[in-house]
Motif scaffolding. Structure first.
Motif, short mmCIF file in Angstrom:
data_model
loop_
_atom_site.label_atom_id
_atom_site.label_comp_id
_atom_site.label_asym_id
_atom_site.label_seq_id
_atom_site.Cartn_x
_atom_site.Cartn_y
_atom_site.Cartn_z
N TYR A 77 -12.40 -22.71 -69.86
CA TYR A 77 -12.22 -21.24 -69.46
C TYR A 77 -11.20 -20.64 -69.77
O TYR A 77 -11.10 -19.61 -70.46
CB TYR A 77 -12.48 -21.43 -67.96
N LEU A 78 -10.03 -21.49 -69.86
CA LEU A 78 -8.80 -20.80 -70.17
C LEU A 78 -8.72 -20.47 -71.70
O LEU A 78 -8.35 -19.55 -72.28
CB LEU A 78 -7.52 -21.50 -69.86
N GLN A 80 -11.41 -19.57 -73.58
CA GLN A 80 -11.94 -18.35 -73.85
C GLN A 80 -11.21 -17.03 -73.45
O GLN A 80 -11.28 -16.04 -74.23
CB GLN A 80 -13.30 -18.35 -73.09
N LYS A 81 -10.42 -17.38 -72.35
CA LYS A 81 -9.78 -16.35 -71.88
C LYS A 81 -8.45 -15.91 -72.73
O LYS A 81 -8.10 -14.82 -72.95
CB LYS A 81 -9.04 -16.57 -70.26
N ARG A 84 -8.97 -13.64 -75.67
CA ARG A 84 -8.84 -12.22 -75.42
C ARG A 84 -7.58 -11.61 -74.78
O ARG A 84 -7.75 -10.43 -74.39
CB ARG A 84 -10.34 -12.12 -74.60
N ALA A 85 -6.73 -12.31 -74.23
CA ALA A 85 -5.68 -12.06 -73.79
C ALA A 85 -4.56 -11.46 -74.49
O ALA A 85 -4.72 -11.69 -76.06
CB ALA A 85 -5.15 -13.25 -73.28
N LYS A 90 -0.33 -14.79 -73.34
CA LYS A 90 -1.08 -16.06 -73.92
C LYS A 90 -0.19 -17.26 -73.92
O LYS A 90 -0.37 -18.50 -73.67
CB LYS A 90 -0.95 -15.77 -75.66
N LEU A 93 -1.13 -18.85 -70.41
CA LEU A 93 -2.20 -19.60 -70.64
C LEU A 93 -2.24 -20.84 -71.41
O LEU A 93 -2.63 -21.89 -70.79
CB LEU A 93 -3.30 -18.51 -71.16
#
Length: 306
Positions: A77-78, A80-81, A84-85, A90, A93
C-alpha cells in the motif's frame, strides 16, 4: 503411492464435546468410538515420523505467514502511495516502509519453537492438507492430531507412577467426568484425551479377564479392518474402543484366534523340514515378528497328537 486412510466418522469437535460432557466413565463403546476417532484416525505409525516433522514445519510456516502478511500488505500500500506522493512526503513514506521491512526480517529470523503458538491457534488447515500433505491427510485430522498429540506443549514423556496416582485421585474427585478439567488440574502437560487414555489403561478397574464374547470378536475384526494401515495394526489405539480390554489382550486374541491367515491343525511335512533345517523342533517356542509386535506360537507334539 498407496494412501491408507480411515473414513469411518467425520466428527470434527467430537473429542472436545466428549471431554466436556457430564456422562460417566461407564459409557458405551460405540459412543467412545464416535467421540475419539476424530483425532485417532490420523495417528501415524512409528515409521512415519517424517509426517510429524512436516506438520510441525507446516504449522510454523503458516504462523510466519500470518505474522508477515499484514505488513507485506502495508508495504504494498505504501509503495503505491509513494509513486503518487509529493516529494515532501516521500521521505516519510520510505521510512515507514523501511521499518516494516525490518519487522518482516525479524519475523523471518524467528526459530520454529518461537512460531508454534498456542495449541488452539487457528491455522489454514485446508491449505496445509492440500499443499503440504498433497491431500493425503484430511484438514480436520491434521488439526486434531496437532491439538491433541503433537503440539510441543503436550508432554510426550512416559507417565510416572506419581503422575498416574495423581490422575487417579483427580479423576475420582471429578467422578471420571470433565476430562479437560482433569487435565488442567493435573498440570503436567497432558491433554484431556491422554488423561482419558491413561485412566482407561492403568487406573480403571474395568478390565475384563474372562472369555471373549462373539460381539467382542466382531468388534475386534471390524477395528482391524478399519484401522489397519498397510501391515501395521495399531493395537494400542484399538484398545481405547474396546471397553475392558488392553492392547496385550487384543494382540493375543487377534494373532492366536481371529487372524484369518492363521494355519490351524497338524503341521505339514514341509513345515517340519523347515523347522528342523533351522535347528528347531515342534516343542520350541517360535517367536515371529509381526508388525512391531511378537506373536507366540506353541507347537506341541502331544497337543497335536503326533
Amino acid at each position: 503411492m498407496h494412501v491408507y486412510r480411515v473414513h469411518i466418522f467425520t466428527v470434527v469437535c467430537a473429542l472436545n464435546r466428549f471431554m466436556a460432557s457430564t456422562i460417566s466413565f461407564t459409557f458405551n463403546v460405540n459412543f467412545l468410538c464416535l467421540s475419539l476417532f476424530a483425532c485417532l484416525c490420523v495417528c501415524v505409525s512409528s515409521g512415519e515420523t517424517w509426517q510429524k516433522t512436516l506438520l510441525i514445519h507446516s504449522v510454523t510456516r503458516d504462523s510466519l505467514r500470518r505474522l508477515i502478511q499484514p505488513k507485506l500488505s502495508k508495504v504494498d500500500y505504501l509503495s503505491q502511495k509513494l509513486s503518487r506522493a509529493a516529494e515532501t512526503d516521500k521521505q516519510q513514506l520510505r521510512q515507514q516502509m523501511d521499518s516494516l521491512e525490518r519487522d518482516i526480517e525479524l519475523f523471518r529470523a524467528k526459530k520454529d519453537n518461537e512460531l508454534v503458538g498456542d495449541r488452539f491457534d487457528e491455522h489454514d488447515w485446508q491449505k496445509i492438507s492440500n499443499i503440504d500433505f498433497e491431500g493425503t491427510r484430511e484438514a480436520e485430522d491434521l488439526r486434531s492430531f496437532w491439538q491433541n498429540f503433537l503440539h510441543p506443549s503436550i508432554s510426550k514423556l512416559k507417565w510416572s507412577k506419581e503422575e498416574v496416582h495423581q490422575l487417579k485421585e483427580i479423576s475420582r474427585r471429578h467422578e471420571q467426568r470433565h476430562w479437560e478439567t482433569i487435565a488442567a488440574e493435573l498440570g503436567t502437560g497432558r491433554t484431556a484425551f491422554l488423561c482419558l487414555q491413561t485412566f482407561q489403561r492403568f487406573v480403571s478397574d474395568s478390565l475384563k479377564h474372562g472369555g471373549w464374547t462373539p460381539d467382542e470378536d466382531a468388534l475386534l475384526r471390524e477395528l482391524v479392518d478399519k484401522m489397519r494401515i498397510g501391515n501395521f495394526i495399531p493395537y494400542t489405539q484399538m484398545s481405547y474402543f474396546m471397553e475392558g480390554r488392553d492392547p496385550a489382550q487384543l494382540i493375543y486374541r487377534w494373532n492366536q484366534v481371529l487372524d484369518p491367515s492363521l494355519k490351524k491343525g497338524f503341521w505339514t511335512k514341509e513345515e517340519d523340514q523347515v523347522g528342523r533345517g533351522r535347528g528347531l523342533d515342534r516343542t520350541h517356542l517360535v517367536v515371529i515378528a509381526s508388525d512391531g509386535f511378537f506373536t507366540h506360537y506353541w507347537a506341541k507334539n502331544k497337543s497335536l497328537g503326533r
